[in-house]
Enzyme design. Structure first.
Site, mmCIF file in Angstrom:
data_model
loop_
_atom_site.group_PDB
_atom_site.id
_atom_site.type_symbol
_atom_site.label_atom_id
_atom_site.label_comp_id
_atom_site.label_asym_id
_atom_site.label_seq_id
_atom_site.Cartn_x
_atom_site.Cartn_y
_atom_site.Cartn_z
ATOM 1 N N HIS A 1 -15.186 -3.164 7.877
ATOM 2 C CA HIS A 1 -14.443 -2.732 6.687
ATOM 3 C C HIS A 1 -14.494 -3.730 5.535
ATOM 4 O O HIS A 1 -13.661 -3.685 4.643
ATOM 5 C CB HIS A 1 -12.971 -2.423 7.018
ATOM 6 C CG HIS A 1 -12.811 -1.432 8.112
ATOM 7 N ND1 HIS A 1 -13.362 -0.170 8.061
ATOM 8 C CD2 HIS A 1 -12.175 -1.507 9.288
ATOM 9 C CE1 HIS A 1 -13.068 0.475 9.164
ATOM 10 N NE2 HIS A 1 -12.354 -0.309 9.941
ATOM 11 N N ARG B 1 -7.123 -7.610 -9.908
ATOM 12 C CA ARG B 1 -7.803 -8.897 -10.183
ATOM 13 C C ARG B 1 -9.281 -8.619 -10.413
ATOM 14 O O ARG B 1 -9.727 -7.473 -10.310
ATOM 15 C CB ARG B 1 -7.679 -9.803 -8.959
ATOM 16 C CG ARG B 1 -8.217 -9.093 -7.727
ATOM 17 C CD ARG B 1 -8.343 -9.968 -6.518
ATOM 18 N NE ARG B 1 -8.475 -9.186 -5.303
ATOM 19 C CZ ARG B 1 -9.588 -8.658 -4.844
ATOM 20 N NH1 ARG B 1 -10.702 -8.770 -5.526
ATOM 21 N NH2 ARG B 1 -9.610 -7.969 -3.717
ATOM 22 N N GLU C 1 -2.784 7.219 7.652
ATOM 23 C CA GLU C 1 -3.728 7.879 6.741
ATOM 24 C C GLU C 1 -4.655 8.741 7.578
ATOM 25 O O GLU C 1 -4.980 8.378 8.716
ATOM 26 C CB GLU C 1 -4.592 6.834 6.006
ATOM 27 C CG GLU C 1 -4.074 6.463 4.654
ATOM 28 C CD GLU C 1 -4.986 5.499 3.893
ATOM 29 O OE1 GLU C 1 -6.201 5.429 4.189
ATOM 30 O OE2 GLU C 1 -4.473 4.816 3.009
ATOM 31 N N LYS D 1 0.803 -1.231 0.000
ATOM 32 C CA LYS D 1 0.000 0.000 0.000
ATOM 33 C C LYS D 1 0.836 1.280 0.000
ATOM 34 O O LYS D 1 0.439 2.265 -0.621
ATOM 35 C CB LYS D 1 -0.966 -0.009 1.177
ATOM 36 C CG LYS D 1 -2.014 -1.076 1.021
ATOM 37 C CD LYS D 1 -3.151 -0.895 1.990
ATOM 38 C CE LYS D 1 -4.160 -2.000 1.731
ATOM 39 N NZ LYS D 1 -5.442 -1.765 2.329
HETATM 40 P P1 ADP Z 1 -8.322 -3.555 2.824
HETATM 41 O O1 ADP Z 1 -7.253 -3.626 1.778
HETATM 42 O O2 ADP Z 1 -7.954 -4.212 4.099
HETATM 43 O O3 ADP Z 1 -9.670 -3.955 2.304
HETATM 44 P P2 ADP Z 1 -8.805 -0.728 2.356
HETATM 45 O O4 ADP Z 1 -7.691 0.224 2.409
HETATM 46 O O5 ADP Z 1 -9.273 -1.158 0.985
HETATM 47 O O6 ADP Z 1 -8.428 -2.000 3.218
HETATM 48 O O7 ADP Z 1 -10.043 -0.159 3.160
HETATM 49 C C1 ADP Z 1 -11.198 -0.931 3.442
HETATM 50 C C2 ADP Z 1 -12.272 -0.053 4.045
HETATM 51 O O8 ADP Z 1 -11.796 0.544 5.272
HETATM 52 C C3 ADP Z 1 -12.686 1.151 3.191
HETATM 53 O O9 ADP Z 1 -13.656 0.822 2.229
HETATM 54 C C4 ADP Z 1 -13.218 2.096 4.249
HETATM 55 O O10 ADP Z 1 -14.507 1.745 4.664
HETATM 56 C C5 ADP Z 1 -12.260 1.872 5.414
HETATM 57 N N1 ADP Z 1 -11.125 2.822 5.351
HETATM 58 C C6 ADP Z 1 -9.890 2.582 4.868
HETATM 59 N N2 ADP Z 1 -9.095 3.668 4.951
HETATM 60 C C7 ADP Z 1 -9.846 4.643 5.490
HETATM 61 C C8 ADP Z 1 -9.611 6.013 5.838
HETATM 62 N N3 ADP Z 1 -8.436 6.584 5.649
HETATM 63 N N4 ADP Z 1 -10.630 6.715 6.396
HETATM 64 C C9 ADP Z 1 -11.834 6.141 6.618
HETATM 65 N N5 ADP Z 1 -12.122 4.853 6.317
HETATM 66 C C10 ADP Z 1 -11.150 4.111 5.763
#
Ligand code: ADP
Length: 499
Positions: free
Chosen positions: A235, A292, A200, A116
């Protein structure tokens, strides 16, 4: 075109890939662990080979065995589906090195987007807006405190190797930062074998909006609009839809263009998804790229009329994209509900067992991508998602009403599923009106209402049993119990909304 391909996956996605392959005249090879020997995807394939592993999951992760079977079975390409080996750069490379075609992007694209912090750096350099925070892992706690103060609390500590909604920690104030950082590193190490974490900004009440892109190996790129995946639990996505209620045509076009730039930044070819968070002021931020096919790809297929698996196979075969951006028209509305084998009434505890009865809904605008049938065993070894129920409508309300009907007609006995929960969401006013964000389940959904429905359901079952018994005891009672029947009828209507 390929004559035969191997599907390095199981369950609903293996069946779904095989269907499109067969339609294209391509033979399919399944790999399966002993535990899956009677599974639908094994029966559906033209050829099936058993694989071994210390655990069933290990078997599906065994690259050497899988590539060996591809060679033995004369398969020319491997489709990895989602999960398992689909985002392992070394697998894509090993497949290519073995002289086979990987139905997905190059291993270098996977590698670029796999970590990431690296992905954030690449996107930042390409001019794609990223969530404010660090672009490298945190090594210095003083610097971490400085950055967190700069971007403002709350912040999110995230694992660089994260996935599946795991490895995130929200921090509200500076005094919590150092201990949270230590805990986050430990968690990341345990879950991913890599302790790197980064910061973040925590975006308050965002929408999860992702853009589907397609790119061929000749430098042509298009996007297929968005999916709104904001209904999440821990999430993780539960309900997805296309299109989103909050995107204007202008914003869609802008985000689409940015997504194409993002794909270009990692020399992408094949189907991929750029995930964004969209805040209340319609600012969007790159979250990650999934290199993917996504679980929720069917909603895009329904609104665009494009079969993404077929496109993936054609791209991998070296064909030029048969669509230009102007050919992509979004039509109607599609919804997807993930049917998990979990107990809606008991904290979504995964449930296992034999499916003693299975009947799936059908009809106009209803699609079921399923990997199970009557007699299937649901075990603890794999993800508890049994199937995906997808509905299409001329507009969102039609798709929701159709979903409600389809959920009621979905009968799965033997294991508990989240169908009652999904039904309750379909009936929720905020969901119906489209006023929801990623906090919907946590903040807006009323679990008490679900429990009330369950109690009423149990009362009704008991009432029906008593009434039935009385009827058999004395035929004359039929008139006496008449008022009860109408009461029951009234309740029965309610109950039918539940199961
Ligand atoms: P993963 O790869 O574990 O699925 P992601 O980075 O894709 O994690 O995030 C999954 C979910 O987590 C997002 O759709 C959102 O709901 C929440 N999320 C991730 N980062 C943030 C952020 N900076 N602020 C608020 N919610 C977040």
């Amino acid at each position: 075109m390929f004559k035969r391909i191997l599907i390095a996956n199981r369950g609903e996605i293996a069946v779904r890939i095989m269907r499109s392959s067969r339609e294209m005249g391509i033979e399919t090879v399944a790999i399966y662990h002993e535990i899956d020997r009677t599974a639908q995807f094994v029966n559906y394939a033209d050829y099936a080979y058993r694989i071994e592993g210390e655990t069933p999951k290990d078997a599906y992760l065994d690259m050497t065995q899988i590539i060996e079977i591809a060679k033995i079975s004369d398969a020319e390409a491997i489709h990895p589906g989602y999960g398992f080996l689909s985002e392992r750069a070394e697998f894509a490379k090993a497949v290519t090195d073995a002289g086979l075609k990987f139905i997905g992007p190059s291993h270098t694209s996977i590698e670029m987007m796999g970590n990431k912090t690296r992905a954030r750096e690449i996107m930042f350099n390409a001019g794609v807006p990223i969530v404010p925070g660090t672009k490298e892992k945190i090594t210095d706690t003083d610097r971490a405190i400085e950055i967190a103060t700069e971007i403002g609390y709350p912040i999110l500590l995230k694992a660089a190797a994260g996935g599946g909604g795991k490895g995130m920690r929200k921090v509200y104030e500076s005094s919590d930062l150092v201990p949270s950082l230590e805990a986050a590193k430990r968690e990341a190490m345990k879950a991913f074998g890599d302790e790197s974490v980064y910061i973040e900004k925590y975006i308050e009440n965002p929408k999860h909006i992702e853009i589907q892109v397609l790119a061929d190996e000749h430098g042509n790129y298009i996007h297929l609009g968005e999916r709104d995946c904001s209904i999440q639990r821990r999430h993780q996505k539960v309900i997805e839809e296309a299109t989103s209620t909050v995107l204007t045509p202008e914003l869609r076009e802008e985000m689409g263009k940015v997504a194409v730039e993002a794909a270009k930044a990692c020399n992408y070819a094949n189907a991929g998804t750029i995930e964004f968070l969209l805040d209340k002021n319609k600012n969007y931020y790159f979250l990650e790229m999934n290199t993917r096919l996504q679980v929720e790809h069917p909603v895009t297929e329904l609104v665009t009329g494009i079969n993404l698996v077929k496109e993936q196979i054609k791209i991998a075969y070296g064909e030029v994209l048969s669509y230009k951006q102007d050919d992509i028209k979004l039509n109607g509305h599609a919804l997807e509900c993930r049917i998990y084998a979990e107990d809606s009434f008991n904290g979504f505890l995964p449930d296992t067992g034999k499916i003693s009865y299975y009947r799936q809904p059908a009809g106009y605008g209803v699609r079921v991508d399923s990997g199970v049938e009557t007699g299937s065993e649901v075990t603890i070894h794999f993800d508890p998602m049994l199937a995906k129920l997808i509905t299409f409508g001329r507009d969102r309300i039609e798709a929701i009403n159709r979903m409600e009907m389809a959920l009621r007609n979905y009968k799965i006995k033997g294991v508990r599923t989240i169908i009652p929960f999904l039904l309750a969401v379909m009936q929720h006013p905020e969901f119906r009106y489209g006023y929801f964000d990623t906090g919907f389940i946590e903040h807006s959904f009323d679990f008490e209402s679900l429990n009330r429905m369950k109690n009423e359901h149990e009362e009704i079952v008991a009432a029906i049993a008593t009434w039935g018994w009385k009827m058999t005891q004395n035929a004359n009672l039929a008139t006496d119990t008449q008022p009860k029947i109408s009461k029951w009828k009234e309740k029965n209507l309610y109950m039918r909304r539940l199961v």
